[in-house]
Design an enzyme around this catalytic site. Structure first.
Site, short mmCIF file in Angstrom:
data_model
loop_
_atom_site.label_atom_id
_atom_site.label_comp_id
_atom_site.label_asym_id
_atom_site.label_seq_id
_atom_site.Cartn_x
_atom_site.Cartn_y
_atom_site.Cartn_z
N ALA A 1 39.66 38.47 -32.58
CA ALA A 1 40.05 38.01 -33.91
C ALA A 1 40.83 36.70 -33.81
CB ALA A 1 40.91 39.08 -34.60
N GLN B 1 43.79 35.92 -34.69
CA GLN B 1 45.13 36.14 -34.15
C GLN B 1 45.11 37.16 -32.99
OE1 GLN B 1 48.11 34.83 -34.42
NE2 GLN B 1 47.60 33.31 -35.97
N SER B 2 44.05 37.13 -32.21
CA SER B 2 43.90 38.08 -31.10
C SER B 2 44.96 37.87 -30.01
CB SER B 2 42.52 37.95 -30.49
OG SER B 2 42.43 38.65 -29.26
N ASN B 3 45.62 38.95 -29.63
CA ASN B 3 46.53 38.92 -28.50
C ASN B 3 45.77 38.85 -27.18
OD1 ASN B 3 48.96 39.45 -30.16
ND2 ASN B 3 47.93 41.40 -30.50
#
Length: 323
Positions: A61, A63-65
């Site tokens: 995504a 805002q993927s970590n």
């Protein structure tokens, strides 16, 4: 990973909720703002280095970590990173696309590409392979970290070890509450505890799919983890326990329930949660307490998977509504 992450008792919440509540601090894994993905990436990067790779490609995504952590790991190892950002969360503001994990990945020097669908794992992986083919033509050696379930979940092995680590730190807990998305963290931890002969309940709080879809995914993940380890998956599948009470209105979306859980943890223990995974996990834990599924006096461990940079991408959804 340089060593075990802390296991911290939450005294005020324990008193308020009537349980013995502990937090496994995997937000403190250390690499690039920490988080659970560090444990998973050890195995992917180990495989990549063994294959002589110089470039990592990964999808997630916006805002993927996971993609942010992969970019940090690549930088640490002198490799390049290509991050594909999928449109999984509609109707988000400009901050979502420019701050938080997105900003950190740019500082780390990652190449960015985009994918228009958020629920097309096979297509997202195929797009990575197309870019990998271009890199090969340029003389580079790419390594793709896959999203789809048709590939071995090497990252889950990091949480097999984490389950055993947790058991060594404290063996007498009654339940563990974890986020359940890709299934790698949930499935790996469940497997690690089973191998340690710990029979505690493992609750997976759905963060992306409803219960039925997540159960099906977990059955596949556990089978693939068992195949990697050469063990029987049947006893693992019997321990699947997921709940989706905190999922609405969907992946990456903040509800009143999520927001209340995030505020409660911050204002009671001074610990921040992220809106995508850990706030929903804590909301799920609170629901389990309220329904009596987690009983008074029980010793409960919640896994803090990190993800704190994403808070800044959600400022419009959080700050305006803070009470």
């Amino acid at each position: 990973m340089s060593g075990p992450t802390p296991l911290e008792r939450l005294d005020r919440l324990s008193s308020e909720l009537g349980i013995d509540l502990w937090l496994k601090r995997d937000d403190l894994t250390g690499l690039g703002f920490g988080g659970n993905k560090t444990r998973q990436l050890e195995f992917y990067f180990g495989d990549a280095l063994q294959q002589g790779a110089d470039t990592i490609l990964i999808t997630g995504a916006v805002q993927s970590n996971f993609v942010r952590s992969a970019a940090a790991a690549a930088a640490k190892l002198g490799m390049q990173s290509v991050l594909q950002l999928e449109e999984r969360v509609p109707e988000m503001g400009q901050e979502y696309y420019s701050s938080g994990n997105v900003m950190l990945a740019k500082i780390l020097g990652a190449e960015h590409m985009s994918y228009p669908e958020g629920e097309d794992e096979a297509g997202a992986d195929a797009a990575l392979h197309a870019r990998a083919d271009e890199l090969k033509a340029e003389g580079r050696t790419p390594y793709v970290i896959h999203l789809g379930l048709n590939h071995p979940p090497l990252g889950a092995l990091g949480y097999v070890f984490a389950g055993q680590e947790l058991y060594q730190q404290m063996s007498d807990f009654d339940a563990v509450v974890v986020p359940s998305g890709s299934g790698a963290t949930h499935g790996g931890l469940l497997t690690g505890l089973a191998l340690a002969e710990n029979s505690s309940s493992v609750y997976g709080v759905c963060v992306r799919r409803d219960c039925e879809k997540q159960k099906a995914r977990m059955r596949t993940v556990l089978q693939k983890v068992a195949d990697l380890l050469g063990i029987d998956a049947a006893p693992l599948r019997d321990r699947i326990n997921v709940l989706d009470d905190a999922l609405a209105p969907g992946y990456g979306k903040v509800s009143g329930m999520t927001r209340a859980a995030l505020e409660k943890m911050a204002r009671t223990e001074g610990i921040f949660l992220d809106p995508v995974y850990t706030a929903k996990t804590f909301a799920g834990l609170l629901h389990l307490v309220s329904t009596g599924e987690i009983q008074p006096g029980q010793k409960v461990v919640m896994l803090h998977t990190g993800g704190l940079p994403a808070l800044f991408g959600y400022q419009n959804e959080l700050v305006d509504d803070l009470t």
